[in-house]
Design an enzyme around this catalytic site. Structure first.
Site, PDB file in Angstrom:
ATOM      1  N   GLY A  14       0.810  -1.216   0.000  1.00  0.00           N
ATOM      2  CA  GLY A  14       0.000   0.000   0.000  1.00  0.00           C
ATOM      3  C   GLY A  14       0.839   1.260   0.000  1.00  0.00           C
ATOM      4  O   GLY A  14       1.938   1.283   0.542  1.00  0.00           O
ATOM      5  N   THR A 142       5.253   0.764   6.174  1.00  0.00           N
ATOM      6  CA  THR A 142       3.824   0.451   6.265  1.00  0.00           C
ATOM      7  C   THR A 142       3.164   1.372   7.268  1.00  0.00           C
ATOM      8  O   THR A 142       3.689   1.565   8.377  1.00  0.00           O
ATOM      9  CB  THR A 142       3.530  -1.015   6.665  1.00  0.00           C
ATOM     10  OG1 THR A 142       2.141  -1.112   6.997  1.00  0.00           O
ATOM     11  CG2 THR A 142       4.321  -1.481   7.861  1.00  0.00           C
ATOM     12  N   ASP A 144       0.703   0.673   8.817  1.00  0.00           N
ATOM     13  CA  ASP A 144       0.129  -0.173   9.870  1.00  0.00           C
ATOM     14  C   ASP A 144       1.026  -0.323  11.092  1.00  0.00           C
ATOM     15  O   ASP A 144       0.568  -0.719  12.154  1.00  0.00           O
ATOM     16  CB  ASP A 144      -0.178  -1.567   9.305  1.00  0.00           C
ATOM     17  CG  ASP A 144      -1.336  -1.523   8.327  1.00  0.00           C
ATOM     18  OD1 ASP A 144      -2.226  -0.670   8.509  1.00  0.00           O
ATOM     19  OD2 ASP A 144      -1.348  -2.328   7.380  1.00  0.00           O
ATOM     20  N   GLY A 189      -6.587  -0.376   9.803  1.00  0.00           N
ATOM     21  CA  GLY A 189      -6.019  -1.316  10.764  1.00  0.00           C
ATOM     22  C   GLY A 189      -6.917  -2.529  10.899  1.00  0.00           C
ATOM     23  O   GLY A 189      -7.806  -2.547  11.731  1.00  0.00           O
ATOM     24  N   GLU A 245     -10.921  -0.155  11.728  1.00  0.00           N
ATOM     25  CA  GLU A 245     -11.803  -0.910  10.832  1.00  0.00           C
ATOM     26  C   GLU A 245     -11.903  -2.362  11.307  1.00  0.00           C
ATOM     27  O   GLU A 245     -12.899  -3.027  11.074  1.00  0.00           O
ATOM     28  CB  GLU A 245     -11.311  -0.840   9.387  1.00  0.00           C
ATOM     29  CG  GLU A 245      -9.899  -1.374   9.208  1.00  0.00           C
ATOM     30  CD  GLU A 245      -9.382  -1.296   7.769  1.00  0.00           C
ATOM     31  OE1 GLU A 245     -10.180  -1.168   6.836  1.00  0.00           O
ATOM     32  OE2 GLU A 245      -8.141  -1.370   7.609  1.00  0.00           O
ATOM     33  N   LEU A 301      -7.252   8.706   2.587  1.00  0.00           N
ATOM     34  CA  LEU A 301      -6.648   9.998   2.906  1.00  0.00           C
ATOM     35  C   LEU A 301      -5.546   9.850   3.948  1.00  0.00           C
ATOM     36  O   LEU A 301      -4.535  10.536   3.900  1.00  0.00           O
ATOM     37  CB  LEU A 301      -7.711  10.963   3.428  1.00  0.00           C
ATOM     38  CG  LEU A 301      -8.894  11.228   2.489  1.00  0.00           C
ATOM     39  CD1 LEU A 301      -9.957  12.047   3.193  1.00  0.00           C
ATOM     40  CD2 LEU A 301      -8.434  11.915   1.224  1.00  0.00           C
ATOM     41  N   GLN A 302      -5.743   8.951   4.904  1.00  0.00           N
ATOM     42  CA  GLN A 302      -4.781   8.821   5.994  1.00  0.00           C
ATOM     43  C   GLN A 302      -3.438   8.264   5.541  1.00  0.00           C
ATOM     44  O   GLN A 302      -2.431   8.467   6.199  1.00  0.00           O
ATOM     45  CB  GLN A 302      -5.344   7.966   7.125  1.00  0.00           C
ATOM     46  CG  GLN A 302      -5.605   6.521   6.753  1.00  0.00           C
ATOM     47  CD  GLN A 302      -6.646   5.860   7.642  1.00  0.00           C
ATOM     48  OE1 GLN A 302      -6.383   5.571   8.792  1.00  0.00           O
ATOM     49  NE2 GLN A 302      -7.824   5.610   7.111  1.00  0.00           N
ATOM     50  N   ARG A 303      -3.410   7.580   4.412  1.00  0.00           N
ATOM     51  CA  ARG A 303      -2.113   7.055   3.964  1.00  0.00           C
ATOM     52  C   ARG A 303      -1.484   7.918   2.872  1.00  0.00           C
ATOM     53  O   ARG A 303      -0.304   7.771   2.579  1.00  0.00           O
ATOM     54  CB  ARG A 303      -2.248   5.607   3.491  1.00  0.00           C
ATOM     55  CG  ARG A 303      -2.953   5.438   2.166  1.00  0.00           C
ATOM     56  CD  ARG A 303      -3.054   3.966   1.784  1.00  0.00           C
ATOM     57  NE  ARG A 303      -3.617   3.841   0.449  1.00  0.00           N
ATOM     58  CZ  ARG A 303      -4.110   2.730  -0.060  1.00  0.00           C
ATOM     59  NH1 ARG A 303      -4.113   1.625   0.658  1.00  0.00           N
ATOM     60  NH2 ARG A 303      -4.582   2.699  -1.275  1.00  0.00           N
TER      61      ARG A 303
END
Lengths: 413, 413
Positions: A14, A142, A144, A189, A245, A301-303
């Protein structure tokens, strides 16, 4: 006595706000050592089709290199390709090593997460078996933050900064009317709560926000959640809940899945796909507690919000790319550079190398003692961990009011 | 020879990134003229309960006043209250004017959109009838940009800057895999496409984005849209479509409503509420064209993202607040200060006063000639109009990595 070789660099998994800083770190360090640098378009997948680009043409001037670091997503493109077990199917390995030989490749760098480390691990093992001199190094990335072998991963700090800043703004927005209301902010997540936990950094003097955080590591029942929200609403007008999520129930089912015995339907009346933890909880809360609710998904948007990148994150991403190149230059293979934290206060880190084989396919979770006793928030330890990672604002180059990005010269959108 | 009176200021309607700059402009200008300034909590609604706060206590120091301008949402709180027709029900007017008399109020400023101008218009008319010396002035504010009497409204430029920047980043994110895909970005705007149109500013050299824009003013059929997307996918890998939440069909129905004869169901199997234009179109496109799709709702982020505010917007919002105070000081009532654009290049504006009665309850739409011939985009005229409004980056004050906000001292969250 330069490094008279060709190196390959690819990006995988990602997109993040920081992955292009790692690319810059790889490129500039390899060039400084004398190597020629080729980029893989769309990771290993593009490599099979010989989709290589000359990075000197793309990044050879300082302006392009600077723009690269303020461009989100993966400049080279990405893939989600998993190499097979060579014992089962050796053919992809033979093709890749033939290509490496034709191009005179001395080292391969792959910037990515758990799956990418699996790719590097397999290539390094195959190379060792074949007594190949080629060095394979993974560079961690990442949002994450779930990689082993490093205190934290590039991309996480910027995503955390976006989440903290945005949740602070949402908190403001949601408190504007004189009306009881609950806002659910859905954060990425699937299996770990590193990102949702970072929302704790939204709290400010006189404005505590969010009120609750749901992490995959800490399952809760809908009943317990509703009870807690109802309690909060006794004293407060506006409650903000940050939800992973992957938030789940004690029986292991995801909140976004239907409770046992109920079939959820989508907008077309079909059985619903897995999505919408925040929408589900917002609907449930409105029904059970009779208050106004709202669901907000931070989505991609967050990434990809490089405009709110963390200065610390971009600097570390760049450095890790460069340290990876140094490791290969020094003759190492099958390694991933990682961050070791000496202190949080003052924030001091060191760089070390891990074996990719010990990192690949593993998943690091938020420790139990960093999660609040009621399971619906994080502790001060989490906050102290995350705080230095979002520090530092990046001065972006805006053209006509929007942050400017670099585009690959050979672009297939 | 100061203005020896008390003035009231309130905020109403939806939050924006710039409405607190207008509050700062009202406060600082009224104080500079010698007036005492009280703030209404939750607009006119709070006024009925005498929820007034002394703004000197809140904003009396320069640091607080500066923080106020980088705090999104409505510092004073807001409401969506509509005054009745005084011919039908005079009681609320009698209560308010009694309160004004008790507090020695000489002027009332109300920062808001169409509905707020209706409030000011009614209060001014009632005051005139009663031969009250109190002056009533509206200060424009709405991200929707749909007010008459001004070239554009404070709040719009910042929302437009957020939309342009975010769509540029989403464009990057969506092009990362070597895979045909379509992303729908849902943008606020029930009846007008000013906000969705601003996404045209995301385009950069070598990276045109978004590919299509759907505005409420320009209805399209699903068939026409699918045909256009299919055409684009012949040449491109990744298509980005910006959609107004109010995008509609030629028969006037909203895209997010079910086509005639189909009942849409929500996640619980109930008939769906109006929401999810982007989700509907993403599902439809995946079914019809067989490509990967994604729906992203910018949601409230677009109106509360002060961290990406437009410098031009904040400055104009401040000035309009101050010009409104000047008008009242000079004896005028029933007015709204507005912006007249002299040139777009160089960007030059003047300030004038409109009658609120001519502004209230009206809605300004995107002109037909600013919409592309195929109805799925905007023209260069729109771009030239919007471009200066998003210019200028604001240097925010960050604490621990997140933008810092001001909180009312007496806060009821």
């Amino acid at each position: 006595m330069g490094w008279n070789t060709t190196v390959l660099v690819g990006q995988s998994g990602g997109p993040t706000a920081a992955i292009n800083s790692s690319l810059a770190g790889v490129y500039e360090t390899a060039r400084s050592l004398g190597a020629n640098v080729l980029g893989m378009r769309y990771g290993v997948q593009g490599l099979f089709d010989d989709k290589l680009i000359d990075l000197d043409r793309q990044l050879g001037d300082p302006v392009s290199l600077q723009l690269l670091q303020q461009t989100p997503s993966s400049f080279l493109g990405s893939c989600r390709y998993k190499l097979p077990d060579p014992a089962q199917n050796e053919e992809p390995y033979q093709r890749l090593f033939k290509l490496f030989a034709e191009r005179g490749v001395g080292a391969v760098f792959y910037i990515g997460g758990n799956d990418s480390m699996d790719t590097i691990s397999k290539l390094a093992a195959y190379g060792a078996r074949e007594q190949s001199p080629i060095r394979f190094v993974g560079v961690p990335k990442t949002i994450d933050n779930d990689l082993e072998g490093t205190d934290h991963t590039p991309g996480y700090g910027s995503a955390a900064k976006y989440i903290a800043s945005t949740v602070a703004e949402i908190g403001r927005d949601s408190s504007v009317y004189d009306l009881k209301n609950v806002t659910f902010v859905e954060i990425m997540g699937r299996n770990t709560g590193w990102l949702a936990g970072a929302s704790c950094l939204a709290s400010q003097r006189n404005a505590y926000c969010p009120d609750l955080i749901l992490l995959p590591e800490s399952p809760v029942t809908e009943d317990a959640l509703m009870e807690r929200i109802a309690e909060l609403l006794e004293d407060m007008k506006s409650v903000v809940v940050a939800v992973s999520e992957g938030a789940r129930r004690p029986d292991g089912t995801l909140m976004c899945e239907a409770p046992t015995g109920v079939t959820k339907l989508d907008a077309f009346g079909h059985e619903a796909a897995l999505s919408g933890t925040s929408r589900y909880l917002a609907t449930l809360t409105a029904q059970r507690l009779g208050v106004k609710t709202r669901a907000i998904e931070l989505s991609t948007l967050q990434r990809c919000a490089n405009h709110l990148a963390s200065g610390t994150d971009l600097q570390e991403a760049y450095t890790l790319g460069g340290v990876g190149v140094r490791a290969a230059f020094e003759g190492l293979t099958g390694k991933m550079p990682g961050i070791v934290r000496r202190y949080s206060q003052p924030y001091v880190v060191e760089y070390q190398l891990a074996d990719v084989s010990a990192v690949a396919n593993k998943e690091r979770k938020v420790p139990r003692e960093w999660i609040r006793g009621d399971g619906m928030g994080v502790t001060e330890k989490f906050r102290q961990y995350a705080k230095p990672l979002v520090r530092g604002e990046v001065s972006s180059f805006y053209v006509n009011g929007a942050p400017h990005h670099i585009s690959p010269l050979v672009i297939g959108r």
